[in-house]
Enzyme design. Structure first.
Site, PDB file in Angstrom:
ATOM      1  N   MET A  47       4.529   9.609  -2.644  1.00 24.91           N
ATOM      2  CA  MET A  47       5.698  10.369  -3.075  1.00 24.91           C
ATOM      3  C   MET A  47       6.214   9.841  -4.414  1.00 24.91           C
ATOM      4  O   MET A  47       7.351  10.121  -4.804  1.00 24.91           O
ATOM      5  CB  MET A  47       6.796  10.341  -2.011  1.00 24.91           C
ATOM      6  N   GLY A  48       5.364   9.099  -5.111  1.00 27.76           N
ATOM      7  CA  GLY A  48       5.727   8.656  -6.448  1.00 27.76           C
ATOM      8  C   GLY A  48       6.627   7.442  -6.477  1.00 27.76           C
ATOM      9  O   GLY A  48       6.758   6.718  -5.491  1.00 27.76           O
ATOM     10  N   HIS A  93       1.394   0.776  -3.868  1.00 25.36           N
ATOM     11  CA  HIS A  93       0.576   1.959  -4.135  1.00 25.36           C
ATOM     12  C   HIS A  93      -0.675   1.595  -4.943  1.00 25.36           C
ATOM     13  O   HIS A  93      -1.769   2.086  -4.656  1.00 25.36           O
ATOM     14  CB  HIS A  93       1.376   2.994  -4.941  1.00 25.36           C
ATOM     15  N   ILE A 127       2.229  -4.865   1.068  1.00 24.94           N
ATOM     16  CA  ILE A 127       2.378  -5.696  -0.125  1.00 24.94           C
ATOM     17  C   ILE A 127       3.858  -6.043  -0.253  1.00 24.94           C
ATOM     18  O   ILE A 127       4.720  -5.168  -0.191  1.00 24.94           O
ATOM     19  CB  ILE A 127       1.893  -4.967  -1.390  1.00 24.94           C
ATOM     20  N   MET A 185       7.449  -3.963  -0.330  1.00 24.16           N
ATOM     21  CA  MET A 185       7.600  -3.085  -1.482  1.00 24.16           C
ATOM     22  C   MET A 185       7.818  -1.652  -1.019  1.00 24.16           C
ATOM     23  O   MET A 185       7.143  -1.165  -0.128  1.00 24.16           O
ATOM     24  CB  MET A 185       6.375  -3.176  -2.385  1.00 24.16           C
ATOM     25  N   ARG A 234      12.141   2.992  -2.354  1.00 26.40           N
ATOM     26  CA  ARG A 234      13.589   3.001  -2.115  1.00 26.40           C
ATOM     27  C   ARG A 234      14.268   1.706  -2.564  1.00 26.40           C
ATOM     28  O   ARG A 234      15.490   1.686  -2.727  1.00 26.40           O
ATOM     29  CB  ARG A 234      13.876   3.255  -0.631  1.00 26.40           C
TER      30      ARG A 234
END
Length: 279
Positions: free
Chosen positions: A30-31, A37, A176, A184, A187
């Site tokens: 979701m970016g 990521h 992570i 991480m 939000r």
């Protein structure tokens, strides 16, 4: 890096890649990307020829519209980070095209969604299952990579893949963490300085619970961990559970042959964070 937003374009491109014999690794996000990521991108690159990453803040999985409105969106920075990691295709569709027709289909995952996230976020996993199904159909990956932080989500998607016979392999990659232990999360960007200082106590509580389970009953160990978090006024605990790591059903005692996960969700102000440990 190729950047696509049209559903027809991503479908056409991935079908062509498959005809060429290319192996596709897929990382749906979701970016507001972070190192968690990027670790998925690297893992996907190590096992596949072509990496596709989607960036889409999915409106149907938010049961709180204010949370959806405030969810961090950093498209230019995300694209730069993906290009630097060697991602081959960035897919960032528009909600208007992803949901051009109002969905009538709904998913029921039974006991899997009746606990923890499902109990506290009604409709959340229906939205997750819908968007993941759409993305799997569009991208047609050989492998799809998800983070362990969303442990219940991964279990839901496993069931989705099994029930709908998606021809792909799911990979769950370890959490992570920041140097202070905080998992991480996109939000985390919304935390105030004071909230950010308190946030690592979530991981500390999980570690405490893991230790206490070695000598105490599940209920006693949970009380100790809840009392620990109660010392931090910035943290409002939503749930803290000891569950079977695969079925996610609550455990009242620990057995040597049962895989165990400890999971929590908590609010720091208006920001809701989740975390877990696998025992």
């Amino acid at each position: 890096m190729l950047h696509l937003s049209s559903l027809s374009d991503i479908r056409r491109h991935t079908e062509q890649l498959r005809r060429q014999g290319q192996r596709i690794g897929f990382v749906p996000t979701m970016g507001a990307l972070h190192e968690g990521h990027l670790s998925l991108i690297r893992a996907a690159k190590s096992q596949n020829d072509i990496i596709v990453c989607s960036v889409f803040v999915n409106p149907t999985q938010f049961n709180n519209q204010e949370d959806y409105r405030l969810y961090p969106r950093l498209p230019e920075k995300d694209a730069q980070m993906l290009a630097q990691e060697g991602c081959d295709v960035l897919f960032s569709p528009l909600a208007e095209e992803m949901y051009q027709h109002k969905s009538k289909l709904s998913f029921d995952f039974g006991e899997l969604e009746q606990v923890m996230e499902g109990a506290h976020r009604p409709g959340h996993f229906n939205g997750v299952a819908m968007v993941v199904s759409k993305l799997f159909h569009l991208v047609k990956p050989h492998q799809a990579f998800f983070g362990q932080k969303d442990l219940q989500q991964f279990a839901i998607i496993q069931q989705l893949v099994l029930d709908l016979s998606f021809d792909l392999e799911l990979v769950c990659f370890p959490i992570i963490r920041e140097e202070d232990g905080l998992a991480m999360s996109s939000r985390n960007r919304r935390l105030t300085t004071e909230q950010r200082e308190a946030a690592p106590q979530l991981h500390q509580a999980l570690q405490l619970l893991r230790t206490q389970l070695q000598t105490l009953s599940v209920s006693e160990a949970k009380r100790e961990a809840e009392a620990f978090l109660g010392r931090f006024p910035q943290i409002k605990l939503e749930y803290l559970e000891v569950v079977h790591a695969q079925t996610l059903q609550p455990l009242h005692e620990i057995a040597a042959d049962v895989p165990v996960a400890i999971c929590l969700a908590a609010f720091l102000g208006e920001v809701r964070l989740i975390d877990n440990l696998l025992l």
